[in-house]
Design a protein around this motif. Structure first.
Motif, PDB file in Angstrom:
ATOM      1  N   SER A  22       6.710  19.156  -4.937  1.00 48.78           N
ATOM      2  CA  SER A  22       5.319  18.837  -5.300  1.00 48.78           C
ATOM      3  C   SER A  22       5.210  18.230  -6.692  1.00 48.78           C
ATOM      4  N   GLU A  23       6.102  18.617  -7.611  1.00 49.13           N
ATOM      5  CA  GLU A  23       6.052  18.058  -8.956  1.00 49.13           C
ATOM      6  C   GLU A  23       6.409  16.579  -8.935  1.00 49.13           C
ATOM      7  N   LYS A  24       7.395  16.209  -8.128  1.00 55.30           N
ATOM      8  CA  LYS A  24       7.746  14.797  -8.000  1.00 55.30           C
ATOM      9  C   LYS A  24       6.625  14.020  -7.326  1.00 55.30           C
ATOM     10  N   MET A  25       5.978  14.657  -6.356  1.00 54.50           N
ATOM     11  CA  MET A  25       4.824  14.024  -5.718  1.00 54.50           C
ATOM     12  C   MET A  25       3.712  13.782  -6.730  1.00 54.50           C
ATOM     13  N   MET A  26       3.416  14.786  -7.573  1.00 55.96           N
ATOM     14  CA  MET A  26       2.366  14.652  -8.577  1.00 55.96           C
ATOM     15  C   MET A  26       2.702  13.541  -9.567  1.00 55.96           C
ATOM     16  N   GLU A  27       3.954  13.483  -9.999  1.00 54.83           N
ATOM     17  CA  GLU A  27       4.380  12.438 -10.937  1.00 54.83           C
ATOM     18  C   GLU A  27       4.146  11.058 -10.331  1.00 54.83           C
ATOM     19  N   PHE A  28       4.427  10.930  -9.040  1.00 55.93           N
ATOM     20  CA  PHE A  28       4.283   9.641  -8.374  1.00 55.93           C
ATOM     21  C   PHE A  28       2.814   9.240  -8.255  1.00 55.93           C
ATOM     22  N   ILE A  29       1.951  10.143  -7.730  1.00 54.99           N
ATOM     23  CA  ILE A  29       0.554   9.750  -7.482  1.00 54.99           C
ATOM     24  C   ILE A  29      -0.250   9.588  -8.772  1.00 54.99           C
ATOM     25  N   GLU A  30       0.200  10.218  -9.856  1.00 50.96           N
ATOM     26  CA  GLU A  30      -0.489  10.047 -11.136  1.00 50.96           C
ATOM     27  C   GLU A  30      -0.155   8.704 -11.773  1.00 50.96           C
ATOM     28  N   GLY A  34       0.835  -1.189   0.000  1.00 49.28           N
ATOM     29  CA  GLY A  34       0.000   0.000   0.000  1.00 49.28           C
ATOM     30  C   GLY A  34       0.870   1.238   0.000  1.00 49.28           C
ATOM     31  N   ASN A  35       0.315   2.364  -0.427  1.00 52.47           N
ATOM     32  CA  ASN A  35       1.104   3.589  -0.546  1.00 52.47           C
ATOM     33  C   ASN A  35       0.508   4.724   0.272  1.00 52.47           C
ATOM     34  N   PHE A  36       1.308   5.298   1.128  1.00 55.69           N
ATOM     35  CA  PHE A  36       0.949   6.465   1.936  1.00 55.69           C
ATOM     36  C   PHE A  36       1.942   7.562   1.546  1.00 55.69           C
ATOM     37  N   VAL A  37       1.447   8.602   0.886  1.00 59.91           N
ATOM     38  CA  VAL A  37       2.301   9.655   0.335  1.00 59.91           C
ATOM     39  C   VAL A  37       2.176  10.914   1.181  1.00 59.91           C
ATOM     40  N   VAL A  38       3.316  11.518   1.501  1.00 59.13           N
ATOM     41  CA  VAL A  38       3.367  12.723   2.322  1.00 59.13           C
ATOM     42  C   VAL A  38       4.142  13.798   1.570  1.00 59.13           C
ATOM     43  N   CYS A  39       3.580  15.008   1.490  1.00 62.80           N
ATOM     44  CA  CYS A  39       4.269  16.118   0.826  1.00 62.80           C
ATOM     45  C   CYS A  39       3.792  17.426   1.440  1.00 62.80           C
ATOM     46  N   ASP A  40       4.713  18.288   1.820  1.00 66.51           N
ATOM     47  CA  ASP A  40       4.356  19.529   2.506  1.00 66.51           C
ATOM     48  C   ASP A  40       5.383  20.607   2.175  1.00 66.51           C
ATOM     49  N   VAL A  41       4.971  21.864   2.291  1.00 65.99           N
ATOM     50  CA  VAL A  41       5.879  22.969   1.997  1.00 65.99           C
ATOM     51  C   VAL A  41       6.881  23.206   3.128  1.00 65.99           C
ATOM     52  N   GLN A  42       6.539  22.802   4.344  1.00 69.05           N
ATOM     53  CA  GLN A  42       7.430  23.046   5.481  1.00 69.05           C
ATOM     54  C   GLN A  42       8.303  21.811   5.686  1.00 69.05           C
ATOM     55  N   CYS A  44      -0.784  19.641   1.918  1.00 74.08           N
ATOM     56  CA  CYS A  44      -1.137  20.939   2.502  1.00 74.08           C
ATOM     57  C   CYS A  44      -2.057  21.730   1.581  1.00 74.08           C
ATOM     58  N   GLU A  45      -2.596  22.810   2.096  1.00 78.38           N
ATOM     59  CA  GLU A  45      -3.497  23.649   1.310  1.00 78.38           C
ATOM     60  C   GLU A  45      -2.838  24.167   0.044  1.00 78.38           C
ATOM     61  N   GLU A  46      -1.546  24.444   0.120  1.00 78.44           N
ATOM     62  CA  GLU A  46      -0.843  24.999  -1.031  1.00 78.44           C
ATOM     63  C   GLU A  46      -0.877  24.062  -2.242  1.00 78.44           C
ATOM     64  N   TYR A  47      -0.993  22.740  -1.986  1.00 74.07           N
ATOM     65  CA  TYR A  47      -0.986  21.764  -3.083  1.00 74.07           C
ATOM     66  C   TYR A  47      -2.363  21.179  -3.367  1.00 74.07           C
ATOM     67  N   ARG A  48      -3.368  21.668  -2.672  1.00 78.38           N
ATOM     68  CA  ARG A  48      -4.692  21.063  -2.792  1.00 78.38           C
ATOM     69  C   ARG A  48      -5.243  21.136  -4.204  1.00 78.38           C
ATOM     70  N   GLU A  49      -5.067  22.264  -4.892  1.00 75.12           N
ATOM     71  CA  GLU A  49      -5.585  22.388  -6.250  1.00 75.12           C
ATOM     72  C   GLU A  49      -4.893  21.407  -7.195  1.00 75.12           C
ATOM     73  N   LYS A  50      -3.620  21.149  -6.944  1.00 73.32           N
ATOM     74  CA  LYS A  50      -2.890  20.218  -7.810  1.00 73.32           C
ATOM     75  C   LYS A  50      -3.444  18.808  -7.731  1.00 73.32           C
ATOM     76  N   ILE A  51      -3.857  18.397  -6.532  1.00 74.10           N
ATOM     77  CA  ILE A  51      -4.273  17.006  -6.344  1.00 74.10           C
ATOM     78  C   ILE A  51      -5.790  16.830  -6.420  1.00 74.10           C
ATOM     79  N   ARG A  52      -6.520  17.930  -6.653  1.00 80.21           N
ATOM     80  CA  ARG A  52      -7.989  17.888  -6.606  1.00 80.21           C
ATOM     81  C   ARG A  52      -8.566  16.827  -7.537  1.00 80.21           C
ATOM     82  N   TYR A  53      -8.068  16.764  -8.764  1.00 78.43           N
ATOM     83  CA  TYR A  53      -8.684  15.892  -9.758  1.00 78.43           C
ATOM     84  C   TYR A  53      -7.868  14.632 -10.056  1.00 78.43           C
ATOM     85  N   VAL A  54      -6.915  14.318  -9.202  1.00 74.29           N
ATOM     86  CA  VAL A  54      -6.159  13.081  -9.387  1.00 74.29           C
ATOM     87  C   VAL A  54      -7.035  11.916  -8.937  1.00 74.29           C
ATOM     88  N   PRO A  55      -7.339  10.975  -9.828  1.00 75.90           N
ATOM     89  CA  PRO A  55      -8.242   9.868  -9.460  1.00 75.90           C
ATOM     90  C   PRO A  55      -7.520   8.806  -8.632  1.00 75.90           C
TER      91      PRO A  55
END
Length: 363
Positions: free
Chosen positions: A46-54, A11-19, A64-75
């Protein structure tokens, strides 16, 4: 160190934050305490995180809130936890808001509860030893962004920085006064604040400095001091509130207990003992506010600061003083106590008062 960390599990648990330092500390706790049903991945980019979860099925995402729009539509993401400063903000989206600036134990508990509700996962399984993923390499960190919590300002997504005006007379609980800069009027500031709050509610002032100058600030001596209060606590007395009332003096409507006279005695008190004392005072006595005038020699200083509902940090605009402030803030973040900064109000002191004290000393 690579841009990604992994715990070898299913299973995969992904963590990404600006701080960055904040999430490094929390990631270590998550990977040791959460159930044995995940591989844990930590990203700072965040770009590496997006590449991974996609490209990879993700069971749980903590971001975090800063990345919420990026992950909104990732199925395909089964559970999303969003660090926020407003718990109500994401409730209508299906995302689970996690208030950022709270103890790590509470964050862990909220994540566990969210996982239980959706998957009924065993949260008591032991976690394996960390190891690198085999057969796959991840890019080295590039363009790492480190966002440091600003004590006087809060940066929120979608709106400019703004100063937060705080009314200390509305605060209940522990208020800490601490500064890495010395001889700038911190104790006088703490006492005046306590006296102001005492106009509205019961206040107890405690000085936890190695050299408090108690005879100067409290000429009306009482028969017992903070050391006697610690002894009383260790005796598990049932008349705790009554005993404290017999130890206190009063200055400007504010109650106080005389500080300990011997710095070496102060150093022998452990951090957990201080925390227990503060808890007992607020639970068993009439006081609604506890003012802590903190010094450098106190054991468990950062943990005590974390227990405060608000921390005031006096400072002056002078190069050496600002360097000390910067070092103090960086140390908080590096040691996993960056959340203290979110509850900190920096108070600029007037140079004139400092200069008058220096002139008097030189006479």
């Amino acid at each position: 160190m690579s841009d990604e960390k992994r715990i070898n599990m299913s299973g995969n648990f992904v963590v990404c934050d600006v701080q960055e330092e904040y999430i490094e500390h929390l990631f270590g706790i998550l990977s040791e305490q959460l159930p044995g049903a995940y591989q844990f991945y930590l990203f700072h980019d965040s770009e590496k995180m997006m590449e991974f979860i996609e490209q990879t099925e993700t069971d749980v995402l903590l971001t975090c809130e800063e990345y919420r729009e990026k992950i909104r539509y990732v199925p395909g993401i089964r559970k999303k936890f969003i660090f926020t400063e407003n718990r109500k903000k994401h409730r209508d989206t299906g995302d689970i808001p996690i208030f950022r600036y709270q103890p790590a134990g509470k964050i862990l508990s909220e994540i566990k509860n969210g996982i239980r509700e959706s998957a009924q996962i065993n949260v008591t399984a032991e976690i394996p030893v960390r190891k690198r993923p085999e057969g796959k390499s991840y890019p080295q960190k590039k363009g790492r962004e480190r966002i440091r919590a600003e004590p006087e300002q809060i940066r929120a997504r979608g709106r400019p920085q703004r100063n937060i005006m705080r009314d200390e007379t509305q605060v209940r609980g522990i208020i800490g006064i601490y500064s890495p800069v010395h001889r700038i009027g911190k104790t006088r500031f703490a006492m005046r604040m306590g006296q102001k709050i005492a106009e509205k509610m019961p206040v107890l002032y405690l000085n936890l400095e190695g050299y408090s100058g108690g005879n100067h600030y409290f000429p009306e001596k009482t028969t017992q001091n903070l050391g006697d209060l610690i002894y009383c606590m260790k005796q598990e007395r049932t008349d705790y509130g009554l005993k404290i009332s017999s130890m206190t003096g009063q200055a400007g409507g504010m109650d106080y207990i005389l500080p300990m006279e011997n710095e070496s005695d102060l150093r022998t008190i452990r951090g957990n003992e201080w925390l227990r004392l503060f808890e007992d005072i607020l639970e068993k006595c009439i006081y609604e506010v506890l003012i802590l005038d903190l010094g450098d020699c106190i054991d468990g200083l950062y943990e005590i600061l974390r227990s405060c509902v608000r921390v005031y940090t006096p400072y002056i605009r002078e190069s050496a003083a600002m360097a000390k402030m910067e070092q103090y803030e960086q140390n908080l973040i590096a040691t996993g106590y960056g959340d203290v900064l979110s509850r900190t109000v920096k108070k600029q002191m007037q140079m004139r008062a400092r200069e008058e004290e220096r002139d008097e000393y030189m006479r």
